[in-house]
Write a protein that holds these residues in place. Structure first.
Motif, short mmCIF file in Angstrom:
data_model
loop_
_atom_site.label_atom_id
_atom_site.label_comp_id
_atom_site.label_asym_id
_atom_site.label_seq_id
_atom_site.Cartn_x
_atom_site.Cartn_y
_atom_site.Cartn_z
N GLY A 188 4.70 5.85 -0.17
CA GLY A 188 4.64 5.86 1.29
C GLY A 188 5.27 4.64 1.95
O GLY A 188 5.87 4.74 3.02
N HIS A 189 5.15 3.49 1.31
CA HIS A 189 5.77 2.27 1.86
C HIS A 189 7.29 2.45 1.94
O HIS A 189 7.91 2.10 2.95
N TRP A 190 7.86 3.01 0.89
CA TRP A 190 9.30 3.25 0.86
C TRP A 190 9.69 4.30 1.90
O TRP A 190 10.70 4.16 2.59
N GLU A 191 8.90 5.36 2.02
CA GLU A 191 9.20 6.41 3.00
C GLU A 191 9.24 5.83 4.41
O GLU A 191 10.10 6.19 5.22
N GLN A 192 8.32 4.94 4.71
CA GLN A 192 8.31 4.30 6.03
C GLN A 192 9.53 3.41 6.23
O GLN A 192 10.13 3.39 7.31
N ASP A 198 2.76 -3.30 8.79
CA ASP A 198 1.69 -2.76 7.95
C ASP A 198 1.76 -1.24 7.92
O ASP A 198 2.16 -0.59 8.89
N SER A 199 1.36 -0.68 6.82
CA SER A 199 1.47 0.74 6.56
C SER A 199 0.73 1.59 7.60
O SER A 199 -0.37 1.26 8.03
N VAL A 200 1.35 2.69 7.96
CA VAL A 200 0.73 3.64 8.88
C VAL A 200 -0.52 4.26 8.26
O VAL A 200 -1.40 4.73 8.96
#
Length: 152
Positions: A16-20, A110-112
């Motif tokens: 998810g971090h990469w997707e963001q 920061d992550s969603v």
């Protein structure tokens, strides 16, 4: 005379971090951008030819974390970015730390996924990042993290 392009190192762990980070890719248009992640296959998936790979790590593995920090530090020294940006997690935080130690501007988003509270890396980033952001308005504070909108 040609204006020098801003060199950006954009780093995150996979998932998810990469997707963001990829959702923000358009914001780097016109920059000399270098991406770094923990999963080599992600670079090819997004047609990134000049990407770099960081060792994956977490707070549960001190040995891998030390290895990741030194790899991040080496990347920052070799690439000489003007700005380092990360959406997390620990590998991205280590890139920001290396940037801070070498006098670079750093940005943490920061992550969603962290709806209720900041991630541990996100909390630590507040002590490192030049610009410290959250994607949830209710988590913002006057002294940071700040809210400037959400990526997703």
């Amino acid at each position: 005379m040609t204006e020098k392009k801003l060199k950006v190192l954009a780093a995150s762990s996979g998932g998810g971090h990469w997707e963001q980070l990829m959702a923000m890719r358009g914001a780097f248009e016109g920059c000399d951008i270098v991406f770094a992640t923990t999963i080599p296959g992600l670079l090819a998936k997004y047609d990134i030819r000049e990407g770099l790979v960081l060792p994956d790590c977490s707070r549960d593995s001190i040995t891998l974390s030390i290895r990741c920090f030194f790899t991040a530090f080496s990347i920052v020294i070799k690439q000489r970015p003007d700005v380092i940006i990360s959406t997390g997690a620990a590998p991205g935080l280590f890139c920001l730390l290396a940037g801070k130690l070498t006098g670079k501007r750093t940005i943490w988003i920061d992550s969603v996924a962290n709806v209720e509270k900041l991630s541990l890396s996100g909390k630590l980033a507040g002590h490192i990042a030049t610009l410290w952001l959250t994607q949830w308005q209710h988590l913002s504070r006057p002294d940071g993290p700040h809210y400037a909108g959400a990526v997703l």
